[in-house]
Scaffold this motif. Structure first.
Motif, PDB file in Angstrom:
ATOM      1  N   ILE A   1       0.876  -1.160   0.000  1.00  0.00           N
ATOM      2  CA  ILE A   1       0.000   0.000   0.000  1.00  0.00           C
ATOM      3  C   ILE A   1       0.918   1.214   0.000  1.00  0.00           C
ATOM      4  CG2 ILE A   1      -1.780   1.300   1.223  1.00  0.00           C
ATOM      5  CD1 ILE A   1      -2.572  -1.405   2.565  1.00  0.00           C
ATOM      6  N   ILE A   2       0.818   2.032  -1.037  1.00  0.00           N
ATOM      7  CA  ILE A   2       1.689   3.192  -1.196  1.00  0.00           C
ATOM      8  C   ILE A   2       0.870   4.441  -0.898  1.00  0.00           C
ATOM      9  CG2 ILE A   2       3.149   4.491  -2.790  1.00  0.00           C
ATOM     10  CD1 ILE A   2       2.357   0.982  -3.757  1.00  0.00           C
ATOM     11  N   LEU A   3       1.305   5.206   0.101  1.00  0.00           N
ATOM     12  CA  LEU A   3       0.606   6.421   0.492  1.00  0.00           C
ATOM     13  C   LEU A   3       1.275   7.631  -0.152  1.00  0.00           C
ATOM     14  CD1 LEU A   3       0.130   5.670   4.303  1.00  0.00           C
ATOM     15  CD2 LEU A   3      -1.467   5.209   2.424  1.00  0.00           C
ATOM     16  N   ILE A   4       0.472   8.452  -0.822  1.00  0.00           N
ATOM     17  CA  ILE A   4       0.969   9.685  -1.414  1.00  0.00           C
ATOM     18  C   ILE A   4       0.108  10.832  -0.921  1.00  0.00           C
ATOM     19  CG2 ILE A   4       1.907   8.541  -3.473  1.00  0.00           C
ATOM     20  CD1 ILE A   4      -0.521   9.625  -5.060  1.00  0.00           C
ATOM     21  N   GLY A   5       0.650  12.047  -1.019  1.00  0.00           N
ATOM     22  CA  GLY A   5      -0.109  13.229  -0.636  1.00  0.00           C
ATOM     23  C   GLY A   5       0.834  14.338  -0.208  1.00  0.00           C
TER      24      GLY A   5
ATOM     25  N   ASN B   1       4.251  -6.796   1.016  1.00  0.00           N
ATOM     26  CA  ASN B   1       3.413  -6.713   2.207  1.00  0.00           C
ATOM     27  C   ASN B   1       3.819  -5.527   3.084  1.00  0.00           C
ATOM     28  OD1 ASN B   1       1.218  -7.762   3.731  1.00  0.00           O
ATOM     29  ND2 ASN B   1       2.674  -8.620   5.189  1.00  0.00           N
ATOM     30  N   THR B   2       4.002  -4.379   2.453  1.00  0.00           N
ATOM     31  CA  THR B   2       4.523  -3.200   3.143  1.00  0.00           C
ATOM     32  C   THR B   2       3.658  -1.980   2.861  1.00  0.00           C
ATOM     33  OG1 THR B   2       6.772  -4.076   2.967  1.00  0.00           O
ATOM     34  CG2 THR B   2       6.574  -1.716   3.373  1.00  0.00           C
ATOM     35  N   VAL B   3       3.425  -1.191   3.902  1.00  0.00           N
ATOM     36  CA  VAL B   3       2.832   0.130   3.738  1.00  0.00           C
ATOM     37  C   VAL B   3       4.007   1.079   3.525  1.00  0.00           C
ATOM     38  CG1 VAL B   3       1.523   1.999   4.811  1.00  0.00           C
ATOM     39  CG2 VAL B   3       0.846  -0.389   5.212  1.00  0.00           C
ATOM     40  N   ILE B   4       3.997   1.784   2.391  1.00  0.00           N
ATOM     41  CA  ILE B   4       5.087   2.684   2.028  1.00  0.00           C
ATOM     42  C   ILE B   4       4.570   4.117   2.063  1.00  0.00           C
ATOM     43  CG2 ILE B   4       6.740   3.327   0.235  1.00  0.00           C
ATOM     44  CD1 ILE B   4       6.417   0.376  -0.825  1.00  0.00           C
TER      45      ILE B   4
END
Length: 165
Positions: free
Chosen positions: A3-7, A70-73
């Motif tokens: 899951i890649i978080l951007i913002g 399996n990583t939140v990035i």
């Protein structure tokens, strides 16, 4: 799947990311920390000493080096300036845009000048926001409003959005 978080800087990527990883039983990676570890200095020091372009090059190299499962990035706010890096990250996961209003970003970023944000001379937070939002929207698989909700609610919205994909 990652899951890649951007913002935008200050939208909550790192804060939400740590808790999201814990709740989902995933690993966590903050790319700003990856850059700092690789370069041996803080983000703002890189920008002050070498300039925005050099910082963006460091960021791109760090993003392209990520080989995670399996990583939140949690990415830096400027990750979206590198199409190559974003395509690399998207190959291994889904991109979540944590959307926060420009006014809320200004409120949260009282220390904007010391935060390690790649911003061109003379740009305001509004200018930066207007430049980046179309890029966040371009790369996002889902968009979650990250303001006006507590962290568990934001995490719930992320989970709901991912379940619909």
């Amino acid at each position: 799947m990652n899951i890649i978080l951007i913002g935008m800087p200050g939208c909550g990527k790192s804060t939400v990311g740590v808790i999201l990883a814990k709740v989902m039983g995933m690993h966590f990676c903050d790319t700003d920390i990856v850059i700092q570890e690789r370069e041996g200095r803080k983000l703002q020091d890189i920008i002050n000493t070498d300039g925005n372009d050099a910082f963006l090059d460091c960021e791109q190299r760090a993003l392209l080096s990520i080989d995670a499962e399996n990583t939140v990035i949690a990415t830096g706010g400027s990750a979206i300036y590198s199409d190559e890096a974003m395509q690399h990250l998207k190959k291994g996961g889904k991109v979540v845009y944590l959307k926060v209003s420009e006014k809320e970003i200004e409120r949260r970023l009282a220390d904007f000048a010391a935060r390690g944000v790649a911003i061109k001379d003379g740009m305001t937070v509004l200018d930066l926001y207007n430049e980046r939002v179309p890029l966040y929207e371009k790369y996002a698989d889902i968009t979650v409003v990250g303001e006006g909700w507590d962290i568990p609610a934001v995490i719930g919205k992320i989970a709901e959005g991912l379940a619909r994909l």
